[in-house]
Design a protein around this motif. Sequence first.
Motif, short mmCIF file in Angstrom:
data_model
loop_
_atom_site.label_atom_id
_atom_site.label_comp_id
_atom_site.label_asym_id
_atom_site.label_seq_id
_atom_site.Cartn_x
_atom_site.Cartn_y
_atom_site.Cartn_z
N ALA A 221 6.75 27.47 -11.23
CA ALA A 221 7.64 27.84 -12.32
C ALA A 221 6.89 28.07 -13.61
O ALA A 221 7.37 28.77 -14.51
CB ALA A 221 8.71 26.76 -12.52
N TRP A 245 13.54 29.16 0.94
CA TRP A 245 12.37 29.46 0.12
C TRP A 245 12.58 30.70 -0.73
O TRP A 245 12.15 30.75 -1.90
CB TRP A 245 11.12 29.58 1.00
CG TRP A 245 10.57 28.24 1.34
CD1 TRP A 245 10.58 27.64 2.56
CD2 TRP A 245 9.98 27.31 0.43
NE1 TRP A 245 10.01 26.38 2.48
CE2 TRP A 245 9.63 26.16 1.19
CE3 TRP A 245 9.69 27.33 -0.92
CZ2 TRP A 245 9.02 25.05 0.61
CZ3 TRP A 245 9.09 26.22 -1.50
CH2 TRP A 245 8.76 25.10 -0.75
N GLU A 247 15.44 31.71 -1.93
CA GLU A 247 16.33 31.28 -3.02
C GLU A 247 15.58 30.41 -4.02
O GLU A 247 15.79 30.52 -5.24
CB GLU A 247 17.52 30.53 -2.44
CG GLU A 247 18.46 31.41 -1.62
CD GLU A 247 19.51 30.61 -0.88
OE1 GLU A 247 19.50 29.36 -1.00
OE2 GLU A 247 20.34 31.22 -0.17
N HIS A 248 14.70 29.53 -3.51
CA HIS A 248 13.99 28.62 -4.41
C HIS A 248 13.01 29.38 -5.29
O HIS A 248 12.88 29.09 -6.49
CB HIS A 248 13.27 27.54 -3.62
CG HIS A 248 12.70 26.45 -4.48
ND1 HIS A 248 13.49 25.65 -5.27
CD2 HIS A 248 11.41 26.06 -4.70
CE1 HIS A 248 12.73 24.79 -5.93
NE2 HIS A 248 11.47 25.02 -5.61
N THR A 250 13.32 32.38 -6.29
CA THR A 250 14.14 33.05 -7.29
C THR A 250 14.53 32.08 -8.40
O THR A 250 14.50 32.43 -9.59
CB THR A 250 15.41 33.64 -6.63
OG1 THR A 250 15.01 34.57 -5.62
CG2 THR A 250 16.27 34.36 -7.66
N SER A 251 14.87 30.85 -8.01
CA SER A 251 15.24 29.85 -9.02
C SER A 251 14.07 29.46 -9.92
O SER A 251 14.27 29.02 -11.05
CB SER A 251 15.80 28.59 -8.33
OG SER A 251 14.76 27.82 -7.74
N LEU A 252 12.84 29.64 -9.41
CA LEU A 252 11.65 29.35 -10.21
C LEU A 252 11.25 30.53 -11.09
O LEU A 252 10.26 30.46 -11.82
CB LEU A 252 10.48 28.98 -9.29
CG LEU A 252 10.63 27.69 -8.47
CD1 LEU A 252 9.42 27.50 -7.56
CD2 LEU A 252 10.79 26.47 -9.38
N GLY A 253 12.01 31.61 -11.01
CA GLY A 253 11.75 32.76 -11.87
C GLY A 253 10.92 33.85 -11.24
O GLY A 253 10.46 34.76 -11.94
N TRP A 254 10.73 33.81 -9.93
CA TRP A 254 9.97 34.83 -9.22
C TRP A 254 10.94 35.86 -8.63
O TRP A 254 12.06 35.53 -8.25
CB TRP A 254 9.15 34.22 -8.10
CG TRP A 254 7.99 33.38 -8.57
CD1 TRP A 254 8.05 32.22 -9.29
CD2 TRP A 254 6.60 33.64 -8.34
NE1 TRP A 254 6.79 31.73 -9.53
CE2 TRP A 254 5.88 32.59 -8.96
CE3 TRP A 254 5.91 34.64 -7.69
CZ2 TRP A 254 4.49 32.53 -8.93
CZ3 TRP A 254 4.52 34.58 -7.65
CH2 TRP A 254 3.81 33.53 -8.27
N ASP A 255 10.49 37.11 -8.55
CA ASP A 255 11.27 38.15 -7.88
C ASP A 255 10.90 38.15 -6.40
O ASP A 255 9.75 38.45 -6.04
CB ASP A 255 10.95 39.53 -8.47
CG ASP A 255 11.66 39.76 -9.79
OD1 ASP A 255 12.90 39.72 -9.81
OD2 ASP A 255 10.96 39.96 -10.81
#
Length: 396
Positions: A221, A245, A247-248, A250-255
């Motif tokens: 993140a 993974w 979804e996670h 994405t939640s950390l700000g990765w595309d």
Amino acid sequence: MSVGEAVESEPQRRSPRRAIFGVVVLAVVALLFGVPLETLVWSGNDWPLGVQLGLTAAVVLVALSFPVLMFRGHGGHSDAASRVADTLLGVVWVLFTWSVIGQIAALLLRLTPLDDPLRSRLVTAGVLLISVVLLLWGHFEAMRVARVRRVDVTIPRLGAGLDGLRVVLITDTHYGPIDRTRWSRGVTQVINSLDPDIVAHTGDIADGQVQQRLSMAAPLADVRARHARVYVTGNHEYFSGALGWVEHMTSLGWDALHNRHLVVTRGGDSLIVAGVDDRTAAGSGLPGHHADHEAALAGADPSLPVLLLAHQPHQIDGAVAHGIDLQLSGHTHGGQMWPFHYLVRLDQPVLQGLSRHSERTQLYTSRGTGFWGPPFRIFAPSEITLLTLRAAQPAS
């Protein structure tokens, strides 16, 4: 690619295949443990009979325990069993390799005046010394934060405004049964020190479900990139809850580039950054998960250069067919433990580094940022890759 990966997928197979697989596993285990046993204990060493019998019993017990630990660890998701099994796999692989070399050396020593047991004991001492040194060094190499590998890549279709674009590639972090939270923070610090425009993770993020590896993944993140942080799945995601993974991340700000793309623009010029699922995704049973280059490039301007993330070098044929300019991959680990390199090359077109596959398409294959399974890297150092993209210079 390994005994462990085969173990992970095996429970899904039907009984006849399971039986065949069991026979193959036992044969491999017998070979891996039997050759060192013959070289170091029996052969012509002439150790006291009690020593020979005691060591043989110990090796047989460990060998019988090994598949149980491997199944319990990677099939039953026991971190404790995985740590023991993976370490044991690395140790026996090195002992097997150097025992084979030792047997060849013993044949050559027959041309000298040396006789047994001295000849065989010299071989035993050499095998043990080399194995211990390589295992200690290999463990250090596996556990340290990867060094930066700097590579310039010329992309003829790249616009002048994107010349010098800095892409940092990490891959195969394999957050697993050994807690490497501190290591993960160190990787993030190195990435940020490189001042990247784009940071790419090409899969095999972890071995285990998201909830098991939260602390190790958390530093992702904090990764900084001027234009994009992008990620695609590897084959291990499909052993470890791929949807979780994706979804996670994405939640950390990765595309998460799940068969899709985005556009990076700088200095008036643009670059398509696309990603496809791993080639094993189609067999995972997850709806919509498969490598789909057409979907990944849908709506993209065909005149723009394309940077593609695809976990395995084997996926380069699809990149060539779709006119990709540069594919970024991992998966091979550079072989991780010599001479496993040669087995990897039976499955993949490239082991590591920059390679060209058509007039337009190039491939960069990373040796990986972490390690899978055995906590050793021997003659295959890990890497955090800084790829500087260069536009073609105008002809003078």
